[in-house]
Design a protein around this motif. Structure first.
Motif, PDB file in Angstrom:
ATOM      1  N   ALA A 143      69.953  87.779  59.504  1.00 13.52           N
ATOM      2  CA  ALA A 143      70.587  88.998  59.850  1.00 13.52           C
ATOM      3  C   ALA A 143      71.966  89.042  59.711  1.00 13.52           C
ATOM      4  O   ALA A 143      72.371  90.188  59.238  1.00 13.52           O
ATOM      5  CB  ALA A 143      69.743  89.203  61.450  1.00 13.52           C
ATOM      6  N   VAL A 144      72.291  88.047  60.340  1.00 12.22           N
ATOM      7  CA  VAL A 144      73.924  87.792  60.256  1.00 12.22           C
ATOM      8  C   VAL A 144      74.409  87.892  58.744  1.00 12.22           C
ATOM      9  O   VAL A 144      75.326  88.601  58.622  1.00 12.22           O
ATOM     10  CB  VAL A 144      74.383  86.820  60.975  1.00 12.22           C
ATOM     11  CG1 VAL A 144      75.914  86.360  60.879  1.00 12.22           C
ATOM     12  CG2 VAL A 144      74.048  86.620  62.558  1.00 12.22           C
ATOM     13  N   VAL A 145      73.854  87.143  57.763  1.00 17.92           N
ATOM     14  CA  VAL A 145      74.364  87.162  56.599  1.00 17.92           C
ATOM     15  C   VAL A 145      74.284  88.569  56.008  1.00 17.92           C
ATOM     16  O   VAL A 145      75.092  89.193  55.587  1.00 17.92           O
ATOM     17  CB  VAL A 145      73.369  86.299  55.653  1.00 17.92           C
ATOM     18  CG1 VAL A 145      73.793  86.352  54.165  1.00 17.92           C
ATOM     19  CG2 VAL A 145      73.699  84.830  56.136  1.00 17.92           C
ATOM     20  N   VAL A 146      73.250  89.273  56.055  1.00 20.30           N
ATOM     21  CA  VAL A 146      72.952  90.521  55.561  1.00 20.30           C
ATOM     22  C   VAL A 146      73.865  91.506  56.232  1.00 20.30           C
ATOM     23  O   VAL A 146      74.599  92.514  55.429  1.00 20.30           O
ATOM     24  CB  VAL A 146      71.398  91.172  55.585  1.00 20.30           C
ATOM     25  CG1 VAL A 146      71.424  92.873  55.308  1.00 20.30           C
ATOM     26  CG2 VAL A 146      70.580  90.262  54.811  1.00 20.30           C
TER      27      VAL A 146
ATOM     28  N   ALA B 228      75.146  81.143  61.785  1.00 19.01           N
ATOM     29  CA  ALA B 228      75.699  81.926  60.676  1.00 19.01           C
ATOM     30  C   ALA B 228      77.245  82.637  61.173  1.00 19.01           C
ATOM     31  O   ALA B 228      77.474  83.442  60.153  1.00 19.01           O
ATOM     32  CB  ALA B 228      74.667  83.047  60.156  1.00 19.01           C
ATOM     33  N   GLY B 229      77.395  82.677  62.122  1.00 18.54           N
ATOM     34  CA  GLY B 229      78.825  82.990  62.545  1.00 18.54           C
ATOM     35  C   GLY B 229      78.720  84.434  63.050  1.00 18.54           C
ATOM     36  O   GLY B 229      79.865  85.251  63.262  1.00 18.54           O
ATOM     37  N   GLY B 230      77.414  84.814  63.741  1.00 10.77           N
ATOM     38  CA  GLY B 230      77.254  86.058  64.684  1.00 10.77           C
ATOM     39  C   GLY B 230      77.268  85.655  66.031  1.00 10.77           C
ATOM     40  O   GLY B 230      77.420  84.461  66.663  1.00 10.77           O
TER      41      GLY B 230
ATOM     42  N   GLY C  25      73.065  81.326  53.081  1.00 10.12           N
ATOM     43  CA  GLY C  25      74.205  81.832  54.073  1.00 10.12           C
ATOM     44  C   GLY C  25      75.145  80.776  54.379  1.00 10.12           C
ATOM     45  O   GLY C  25      74.789  79.567  54.508  1.00 10.12           O
ATOM     46  N   PRO C  26      76.155  81.059  55.179  1.00  5.29           N
ATOM     47  CA  PRO C  26      77.112  80.225  55.313  1.00  5.29           C
ATOM     48  C   PRO C  26      76.924  79.561  56.649  1.00  5.29           C
ATOM     49  O   PRO C  26      76.102  79.657  57.414  1.00  5.29           O
ATOM     50  CB  PRO C  26      78.489  81.121  55.642  1.00  5.29           C
ATOM     51  CG  PRO C  26      77.931  82.312  56.247  1.00  5.29           C
ATOM     52  CD  PRO C  26      76.664  82.554  55.417  1.00  5.29           C
ATOM     53  N   ARG C  27      77.499  78.169  56.750  1.00  6.43           N
ATOM     54  CA  ARG C  27      77.575  77.337  58.081  1.00  6.43           C
ATOM     55  C   ARG C  27      78.982  76.863  58.590  1.00  6.43           C
ATOM     56  O   ARG C  27      79.223  76.026  58.307  1.00  6.43           O
ATOM     57  CB  ARG C  27      76.399  76.193  57.782  1.00  6.43           C
ATOM     58  CG  ARG C  27      75.009  76.366  57.463  1.00  6.43           C
ATOM     59  CD  ARG C  27      74.313  74.868  57.394  1.00  6.43           C
ATOM     60  NE  ARG C  27      72.977  75.348  57.020  1.00  6.43           N
ATOM     61  CZ  ARG C  27      72.021  75.600  57.838  1.00  6.43           C
ATOM     62  NH1 ARG C  27      72.348  75.593  59.066  1.00  6.43           N
ATOM     63  NH2 ARG C  27      70.839  75.792  57.347  1.00  6.43           N
TER      64      ARG C  27
ATOM     65  N   VAL D 296      82.235  79.575  64.442  1.00  5.48           N
ATOM     66  CA  VAL D 296      80.685  79.615  64.874  1.00  5.48           C
ATOM     67  C   VAL D 296      80.375  80.719  66.003  1.00  5.48           C
ATOM     68  O   VAL D 296      81.380  80.862  66.743  1.00  5.48           O
ATOM     69  CB  VAL D 296      80.338  78.134  65.574  1.00  5.48           C
ATOM     70  CG1 VAL D 296      79.049  78.249  66.228  1.00  5.48           C
ATOM     71  CG2 VAL D 296      80.389  77.132  64.273  1.00  5.48           C
ATOM     72  N   GLY D 297      79.307  81.327  66.031  1.00  2.00           N
ATOM     73  CA  GLY D 297      79.093  82.415  66.915  1.00  2.00           C
ATOM     74  C   GLY D 297      78.848  81.842  68.405  1.00  2.00           C
ATOM     75  O   GLY D 297      78.650  80.695  68.505  1.00  2.00           O
ATOM     76  N   ARG D 298      79.170  82.761  69.135  1.00  2.00           N
ATOM     77  CA  ARG D 298      79.136  82.475  70.726  1.00  2.00           C
ATOM     78  C   ARG D 298      77.825  83.200  71.335  1.00  2.00           C
ATOM     79  O   ARG D 298      77.643  84.067  70.530  1.00  2.00           O
ATOM     80  CB  ARG D 298      80.349  82.874  71.356  1.00  2.00           C
ATOM     81  CG  ARG D 298      81.527  82.233  70.703  1.00  2.00           C
ATOM     82  CD  ARG D 298      81.662  80.525  71.131  1.00  2.00           C
ATOM     83  NE  ARG D 298      81.498  80.198  72.350  1.00  2.00           N
ATOM     84  CZ  ARG D 298      82.479  80.241  73.270  1.00  2.00           C
ATOM     85  NH1 ARG D 298      83.838  80.390  72.823  1.00  2.00           N
ATOM     86  NH2 ARG D 298      82.323  79.973  74.616  1.00  2.00           N
ATOM     87  N   VAL D 299      77.467  82.912  72.420  1.00  2.00           N
ATOM     88  CA  VAL D 299      76.449  83.363  73.303  1.00  2.00           C
ATOM     89  C   VAL D 299      76.915  84.033  74.570  1.00  2.00           C
ATOM     90  O   VAL D 299      77.881  83.298  75.207  1.00  2.00           O
ATOM     91  CB  VAL D 299      75.396  82.567  73.687  1.00  2.00           C
ATOM     92  CG1 VAL D 299      74.420  83.293  74.310  1.00  2.00           C
ATOM     93  CG2 VAL D 299      74.827  81.977  72.456  1.00  2.00           C
TER      94      VAL D 299
END
Length: 433
Positions: free
Chosen positions: A18-21, A56-58, A125-127, A133-136
């Motif tokens: 989802a993040v990649v798209v 994925a960075g979201g 997709g990226p790592r 890196v994504g946060r919560v």
């Protein structure tokens, strides 16, 4: 089934995809609102989905237990680029699913979903590392935001109304009683103690007789029954009669037309809409647009035609001025305040149409695609229609997913409907079985 067809690994990959798209569509570091219903298996699926988003960075904004329409609303209200709800709606607790909404609050377009599926299949997709890196984060006021919206669009209050609410041990177990109380109703909650595995179990919108009995036993004015993710609502009147989605649509369409708030005097329904609804709308001067079965098709036609109201007999009702999807809590507010505003009972509102008895039969066949060319079946359909005249309706259609032909007959009496339906089923079975 959760942890088999939909396991943690797949949920993780869906989050990443989802993040990649979304990133490919120009959303830099997308924020995705994530919620779930009360299923016990939703907890690990939520953790996996959120991990995938962040991998994925979201950024993930978790809201915990929330209705499906609540996630659609919060996606736009919180300014997120997407929303994801983990729910299997009215299905048993062992099942689960993941549904995505776009930034507009509408379900993602099919082509975008296909892109996500393609990325999942390729595990692409990226790592990112470090700060990329994504946060919560969480949104502790999520439910309050959603309920404030629903209160703001109410057409009146419910002071003095005694309402039984069957929450189906699902996502609306707290929100629905709280909403109706805020509008002044005395609320008697039912099936509002989810334990992770009792969602939809013998209760809620798939078992409306439960709330109907409770209304009579409590001497209440009305009852509301939701399903597990609260995207639908069915009702019961003070006499214990179930009021279905067709009756809700009939009463609300007439009211909106009287107030000049029904664009084009148009109501969107599916092919399964009861004949009584069709006759009542013709008498009221309301035009019908008809779609395939499924709330997604109702919504597509509403957006295409500019309609404000549409829905299904099952209780999926869409008030497009106030929501982007079917919303059981919104439907309960609109229908109950309509009764309050007019000073009538739900029985009076339900009488906006006469329900014709409906008999549904499923016939197993070798090839459901053979229906279109089977002359004997279509001749039998014409004969049944002639026998019923304007006091009946016949619908014979192939299932979209199973080797079945579905036969539906409506008539003035249950006996008439059953006789015609069984005769048609025999013809279908002989010709195609």
């Amino acid at each position: 089934m959760a942890n088999l067809d939909l396991n943690g690994e797949l949920a993780f990959r869906l989050g990443r995809a989802a993040v990649v798209v979304l990133t490919e569509h120009g959303e830099r570091r997308p924020h995705i609102v994530v919620g779930r219903d009360t299923r016990g298996n939703g907890e690990f699926l939520e953790a996996a989905l959120v991990a995938g988003i962040c991998s994925a960075g979201g950024d993930a904004v978790t809201v915990g237990v929330c209705t499906t329409p609540g996630i659609a609303f919060l996606t736009t209200d919180l300014g997120a680029q997407a929303g994801a709800v983990i729910s299997a709606s009215h299905n048993p607790a062992e099942y689960n699913g993941i549904k995505f909404f776009g930034s507009s609050g509408y379900k993602l377009p099919d082509e975008v979903e296909q892109e996500i599926e393609s990325v999942v299949d390729r595990d692409a997709g990226p790592r990112p590392t470090g700060p990329a890196v994504g946060r919560v984060s969480n949104a502790p006021d999520a439910e309050a935001r959603y309920l404030a919206h629903l209160v703001s669009v109410a057409d009146g209050r419910l002071d003095g109304m005694r309402v039984v609410v069957d929450c189906a041990n699902g996502a609306a177990f707290d929100a629905s009683p709280r909403l109706l109380r805020s509008l002044g109703a005395e609320v008697l909650p039912l099936n509002d103690s989810p334990d992770g595995w009792n969602i939809n179990a013998g209760c809620g919108a798939t078992h409306p007789d439960v709330v109907a009995r409770a209304v009579v036993e409590a001497g209440a004015d009305a009852g509301v029954a939701h399903d597990g993710d609260a995207d639908r609502a069915l009702f019961a009147d003070h006499l214990g009669n179930v009021v279905d989605g067709d009756q809700v649509l009939a009463a609300c369409a007439v009211d909106l037309k009287e107030r000049g708030e029904l664009p084009g005097d148009l109501l969107v329904v599916t092919v399964m809409a009861n004949l009584g609804l069709r006759l009542a709308m013709a008498e009221a001067g309301v035009q019908l647009a008809e779609t395939r079965v499924g709330d997604r098709y109702v919504l597509e036609e509403m957006r295409r035609s500019g309609a404000a109201l549409g829905g299904e007999q099952s209780g999926h009702v869409i008030f497009l001025r106030h929501a982007t999807t079917g919303d059981g809590l919104l439907t309960s507010v609109q229908f109950l305040t309509l009764a309050s505003r007019k000073g009538v009972s739900l029985a009076d509102l339900g009488a906006a149409m006469k329900k014709f008895p409906q008999v549904l039969l499923n016939v197993t066949v070798r090839d459901r695609d053979g229906l279109a060319e089977e002359r004997s079946v279509w001749q039998a359909i014409r004969e049944a229609e002639a026998a019923l005249g304007d006091q009946g309706r016949v619908l014979v259609r192939a299932s979209g997913t199973e080797p079945l032909i579905r036969v539906m007959v409506e008539a003035a009496t249950e006996e008439q409907a059953a006789v015609q339906a069984e005769a048609l089923a025999r013809t279908v079975r002989t010709a195609l079985g």
